[in-house]
Design a protein around this motif. Structure first.
Motif, PDB file in Angstrom:
ATOM      1  N   ALA A 278       0.791  -1.232   0.000  1.00 34.87           N
ATOM      2  CA  ALA A 278       0.000   0.000   0.000  1.00 34.87           C
ATOM      3  C   ALA A 278       0.823   1.283   0.000  1.00 34.87           C
ATOM      4  O   ALA A 278       0.247   2.370  -0.089  1.00 34.87           O
ATOM      5  N   TYR A 279       2.138   1.194   0.193  1.00 31.24           N
ATOM      6  CA  TYR A 279       3.048   2.339   0.057  1.00 31.24           C
ATOM      7  C   TYR A 279       2.576   3.513   0.918  1.00 31.24           C
ATOM      8  O   TYR A 279       2.258   3.329   2.091  1.00 31.24           O
ATOM      9  N   SER A 280       2.516   4.717   0.344  1.00 32.11           N
ATOM     10  CA  SER A 280       2.217   5.904   1.155  1.00 32.11           C
ATOM     11  C   SER A 280       0.730   6.225   1.218  1.00 32.11           C
ATOM     12  O   SER A 280       0.346   7.281   1.726  1.00 32.11           O
ATOM     13  N   GLY A 281      -0.111   5.323   0.710  1.00 28.95           N
ATOM     14  CA  GLY A 281      -1.527   5.395   1.042  1.00 28.95           C
ATOM     15  C   GLY A 281      -2.458   6.093   0.082  1.00 28.95           C
ATOM     16  O   GLY A 281      -3.603   6.367   0.448  1.00 28.95           O
ATOM     17  N   GLY A 282      -2.040   6.379  -1.156  1.00 31.63           N
ATOM     18  CA  GLY A 282      -2.951   7.044  -2.068  1.00 31.63           C
ATOM     19  C   GLY A 282      -4.260   6.297  -2.250  1.00 31.63           C
ATOM     20  O   GLY A 282      -5.350   6.882  -2.150  1.00 31.63           O
TER      21      GLY A 282
END
Length: 292
Positions: free
Chosen positions: A121-125
């Motif tokens: 999910a990385y930084s949540g975009g």
């Protein structure tokens, strides 16, 4: 038309020139094999550049702010230059953020009624695109630092108290536990890396592990799922490849369909878009497809 604080200014000769709010960056882009349109004088005005020819290194990094904020597709992000040239946002996903938001808003009967799983999910975009509709979201990434970054972004969007579970874990191990707990999701979003490591050094290779990932996704789908949205930045993986993977992995059903396409970095009219990854979506047939 591009929205808010992101703009592709130009591209070519293996590079892209982009604006993120007040910051303009010149970064490598292997897909940009055509000649640039803007003169070199425009490129030289970039705040900083990131070079991959002689190892990963920033040029004029001292001119970059330690951190700054932008708004893209109505979502606020904190950006910061990382050692790998990333900033904490992938603007080529913005049309997917918009589609996820529109679909969930149309289907949401009550706050928390729709359960969404976002893995890698990385930084949540994507998490924020879903959470702003009132959906209950589970955000999973193996990097504790990235999950904290995503939580900061949630706070910027007044979503700190939204029904989001923030999970730091190896994606496969987490999905297996969710299956044992008999937890199911109405929508699943995933953007797996070409190569990654789990919380305990587990190695993930897209070319060998994606079938297992999609099988775990299928096991976690609710009895009446809305969609599975798969994206990928691995250069050799095409939209058709992802569509074929979904067709082979998701349940066969007459009321389900698959859309697919390229993710694009875009600018003003007349600026050639830059392909930057692929996406495919397995969705309920009566839901609108993603508008390009």
């Amino acid at each position: 038309m591009i929205s808010d604080d992101y703009e592709l200014i130009d591209s070519g000769h293996g590079a892209k020139l982009e604006r993120f709010g007040p910051v303009t960056l010149d970064r490598a882009c292997g897909q940009a094999i055509w000649p640039p349109r803007a003169p070199r004088s425009v490129w030289r005005q970039a705040t900083a550049a990131f070079d991959r020819k002689d190892g990963n290194r920033w040029l004029r990094r001292d001119q970059l702010p330690d951190a700054w904020q932008v708004t893209i597709e109505g979502i606020h992000f904190r950006l910061s230059g990382t050692d790998f040239g990333h900033l904490g946002v992938f603007p080529e996903q913005r049309r997917n953020w918009r589609w996820v938001t529109d679909m969930l808003m149309a289907e949401q009967a009550a706050p928390g009624a729709i359960r969404v799983l976002n893995v890698f999910a990385y930084s949540g975009g994507m998490t924020l695109a879903a959470a702003r509709t009132g959906a209950a979201v589970c955000h999973v990434d193996a990097s504790r630092g990235m999950v904290e970054w995503a939580r900061e972004n949630a706070a910027l969007n007044t979503l700190a108290e939204a029904p989001v579970r923030w999970i730091v874990d190896d994606v496969h191990k987490f999905m297996e536990r969710e299956n044992r707990r008999e937890r199911h999701y109405d929508a699943i979003i995933l953007d797996p890396p070409s190569f990654g490591r789990g919380t305990k050094g587990e190695i993930y290779k897209l070319e060998t592990d994606l079938p297992a990932t999609l099988a775990k996704c299928r096991a976690l789908l609710s009895s009446s799922p809305l969609f599975v949205l798969l994206s990928c930045h691995t250069p050799q993986v095409t939209p058709q490849s992802l569509a074929n993977m979904l067709a082979a992995s998701m349940p066969e059903h007459a009321s389900r369909t698959i859309d697919f396409g390229e993710m694009l970095l875009e600018g003003a009219a007349g600026v050639p878009p830059v392909p930057n990854g692929a996406w495919a979506c397995w969705r309920r047939g009566d839901l609108p497809g993603r508008v390009s």
